[in-house]
Design an enzyme around this catalytic site. Sequence first.
Site, PDB file in Angstrom:
ATOM      1  N   LYS A  74       2.956  -1.791   3.544  1.00 30.63           N
ATOM      2  CA  LYS A  74       2.366  -1.101   4.704  1.00 30.63           C
ATOM      3  C   LYS A  74       1.675  -2.044   5.698  1.00 30.63           C
ATOM      4  O   LYS A  74       1.642  -1.770   6.890  1.00 30.63           O
ATOM      5  CB  LYS A  74       1.372  -0.032   4.234  1.00 30.63           C
ATOM      6  CG  LYS A  74       2.050   1.166   3.591  1.00 30.63           C
ATOM      7  CD  LYS A  74       1.046   2.256   3.261  1.00 30.63           C
ATOM      8  CE  LYS A  74       1.728   3.394   2.513  1.00 30.63           C
ATOM      9  NZ  LYS A  74       0.837   4.520   2.258  1.00 30.63           N
ATOM     10  N   ASP A 108      -0.456   8.626   7.468  1.00 28.09           N
ATOM     11  CA  ASP A 108      -1.240   8.936   6.257  1.00 28.09           C
ATOM     12  C   ASP A 108      -2.595   9.565   6.632  1.00 28.09           C
ATOM     13  O   ASP A 108      -2.972  10.604   6.089  1.00 28.09           O
ATOM     14  CB  ASP A 108      -1.512   7.664   5.441  1.00 28.09           C
ATOM     15  CG  ASP A 108      -0.318   7.265   4.569  1.00 28.09           C
ATOM     16  OD1 ASP A 108       0.477   8.142   4.188  1.00 28.09           O
ATOM     17  OD2 ASP A 108      -0.197   6.060   4.264  1.00 28.09           O
TER      18      ASP A 108
HETATM   19  P1  NAP Z   1      -5.631   0.226  -2.526  1.00 29.80           P
HETATM   20  O1  NAP Z   1      -5.559  -0.216  -1.127  1.00 29.80           O
HETATM   21  O2  NAP Z   1      -5.143  -0.650  -3.617  1.00 29.80           O
HETATM   22  O3  NAP Z   1      -7.190   0.623  -2.842  1.00 29.80           O
HETATM   23  C1  NAP Z   1      -7.598   0.944  -4.143  1.00 29.80           C
HETATM   24  C2  NAP Z   1      -9.040   1.455  -4.149  1.00 29.80           C
HETATM   25  O4  NAP Z   1      -9.335   1.871  -5.494  1.00 29.80           O
HETATM   26  C3  NAP Z   1     -10.097   0.410  -3.779  1.00 29.80           C
HETATM   27  O5  NAP Z   1     -11.187   1.040  -3.172  1.00 29.80           O
HETATM   28  C4  NAP Z   1     -10.501  -0.139  -5.174  1.00 29.80           C
HETATM   29  O6  NAP Z   1     -11.808  -0.678  -5.218  1.00 29.80           O
HETATM   30  C5  NAP Z   1     -10.468   1.149  -5.983  1.00 29.80           C
HETATM   31  N1  NAP Z   1     -10.322   0.879  -7.416  1.00 29.80           N
HETATM   32  C6  NAP Z   1      -9.214   0.417  -8.057  1.00 29.80           C
HETATM   33  N2  NAP Z   1      -9.473   0.285  -9.370  1.00 29.80           N
HETATM   34  C7  NAP Z   1     -10.772   0.663  -9.562  1.00 29.80           C
HETATM   35  C8  NAP Z   1     -11.620   0.748 -10.692  1.00 29.80           C
HETATM   36  N3  NAP Z   1     -11.197   0.399 -11.925  1.00 29.80           N
HETATM   37  N4  NAP Z   1     -12.892   1.199 -10.522  1.00 29.80           N
HETATM   38  C9  NAP Z   1     -13.338   1.550  -9.296  1.00 29.80           C
HETATM   39  N5  NAP Z   1     -12.582   1.490  -8.178  1.00 29.80           N
HETATM   40  C10 NAP Z   1     -11.317   1.047  -8.307  1.00 29.80           C
HETATM   41  O7  NAP Z   1      -4.822   1.619  -2.738  1.00 29.80           O
HETATM   42  P2  NAP Z   1      -4.514   2.768  -1.642  1.00 29.80           P
HETATM   43  O8  NAP Z   1      -3.222   2.483  -0.974  1.00 29.80           O
HETATM   44  O9  NAP Z   1      -5.746   2.980  -0.817  1.00 29.80           O
HETATM   45  O10 NAP Z   1      -4.241   4.040  -2.599  1.00 29.80           O
HETATM   46  C11 NAP Z   1      -5.292   4.585  -3.374  1.00 29.80           C
HETATM   47  C12 NAP Z   1      -4.844   5.895  -4.036  1.00 29.80           C
HETATM   48  O11 NAP Z   1      -4.460   6.837  -3.046  1.00 29.80           O
HETATM   49  C13 NAP Z   1      -3.640   5.761  -4.963  1.00 29.80           C
HETATM   50  O12 NAP Z   1      -3.916   6.519  -6.105  1.00 29.80           O
HETATM   51  C14 NAP Z   1      -2.486   6.377  -4.176  1.00 29.80           C
HETATM   52  O13 NAP Z   1      -1.526   6.982  -5.015  1.00 29.80           O
HETATM   53  C15 NAP Z   1      -3.223   7.443  -3.368  1.00 29.80           C
HETATM   54  N6  NAP Z   1      -2.523   7.808  -2.113  1.00 29.80           N
HETATM   55  C16 NAP Z   1      -2.157   9.114  -1.920  1.00 29.80           C
HETATM   56  C17 NAP Z   1      -1.509   9.480  -0.745  1.00 29.80           C
HETATM   57  C18 NAP Z   1      -1.079  10.915  -0.518  1.00 29.80           C
HETATM   58  O14 NAP Z   1      -0.222  11.146   0.343  1.00 29.80           O
HETATM   59  N7  NAP Z   1      -1.662  11.866  -1.203  1.00 29.80           N
HETATM   60  C19 NAP Z   1      -1.243   8.502   0.253  1.00 29.80           C
HETATM   61  C20 NAP Z   1      -1.664   7.170   0.036  1.00 29.80           C
HETATM   62  C21 NAP Z   1      -2.303   6.830  -1.169  1.00 29.80           C
HETATM   63  P3  NAP Z   1     -12.065  -2.256  -4.921  1.00 29.80           P
HETATM   64  O15 NAP Z   1     -12.090  -2.402  -3.435  1.00 29.80           O
HETATM   65  O16 NAP Z   1     -13.389  -2.527  -5.549  1.00 29.80           O
HETATM   66  O17 NAP Z   1     -10.945  -3.022  -5.567  1.00 29.80           O
END
Ligand code: NAP
Length: 282
Positions: A66, A102
């Site tokens: 992305k 998104d």
């Molecule tokens: P990302 O950029 O990798 O961000 C991950 C986030 O989760 C960060 O804030 C990270 O914190 C936190 N995190 C990861 N492991 C953790 C842990 N063990 N304890 C506490 N915090 C933790 O991912 P993203 O693209 O934003 O996606 C995040 C979620 O949204 C995923 O589950 C994805 O499937 C979902 N999503 C859904 C849709 C939809 O259409 N419904 C669309 C996009 C994404 P740190 O900054 O501290 O690492």
Amino acid sequence: MKKIFGVIGDPIGHSMSPAMHNDAFERIGMDASYLPFHVTKENLADAVKGMKAIGVQGFNVTIPHKTEIIPLLDEVDPLASVIGAVNTVVREKGRFKGYNTDGLGYVRALRESFPGSIEDQRVLIIGAGGAARGIYYTLASEKVTQMDVANRTVDKAKQLSDACPYPVDGVSLTLEAAAAQLETYDIIIQTTSIGMAPAIDQKPISLDRLKQGAFVSDIIYNPLQTELLKEAEERRAGTQNGIQMFVHQGALAFEKWTGVYPDVKRMEELVLKQLGGNYANR
Ligand code: NAP
């Protein structure tokens, strides 16, 4: 001639977008196919070039491309540029233009389910990754001005809010600090991966101090009901899972490609069927 659309990502095998979009193309009588393309990081630039050369009309972009796709496009929409992520590409007069649906998809979903206007509510966003950026900036662009961001890494939450070009009144804090003042929030938006496999039995934050009448939204849709949503429901909060965000981001992309906003309820049913049922939102 058949028009070709698709989604690129790594992994891509379990994407629910092809079923959703192919059905929508059929419903509007357009001779088009939407295909999943497995594209690894090292092949991204070649894939974009190739798609342009063979006349692909548009495509979605998912993890992990992305952000990396931005310099490979001819033009990027201002909101997508601010968010720093593109999930939808449209062929416009032979040029590839990137958008982010998104954040907009999330805000549509929230407006659909939240009882009342969202502009006056005090919001807590949990997480500061790509999805949180899209949601925070889009909410801010739509005049939601009271938003705090809690994240495991507080610096990332601060960077996110500091870079927002729209006015927002809020702070960055730890997950524990947010939990300690949870009763001050009307809407809580969970955007971390906690609640998905392998962290399926975990919650990113304690809901002990949840305000009565609060609304808890989790953008995860697999599982349909995360531990956080389960507890929120037990505490009689309004809840919403990530399905509606997913279908609205897809519907907004479809509208950019065809000019038609598809039947999102039908899209939702298709996705649920593919996931195997158990709807958490109602
Ligand atoms: P990302 O950029 O990798 O961000 C991950 C986030 O989760 C960060 O804030 C990270 O914190 C936190 N995190 C990861 N492991 C953790 C842990 N063990 N304890 C506490 N915090 C933790 O991912 P993203 O693209 O934003 O996606 C995040 C979620 O949204 C995923 O589950 C994805 O499937 C979902 N999503 C859904 C849709 C939809 O259409 N419904 C669309 C996009 C994404 P740190 O900054 O501290 O690492």
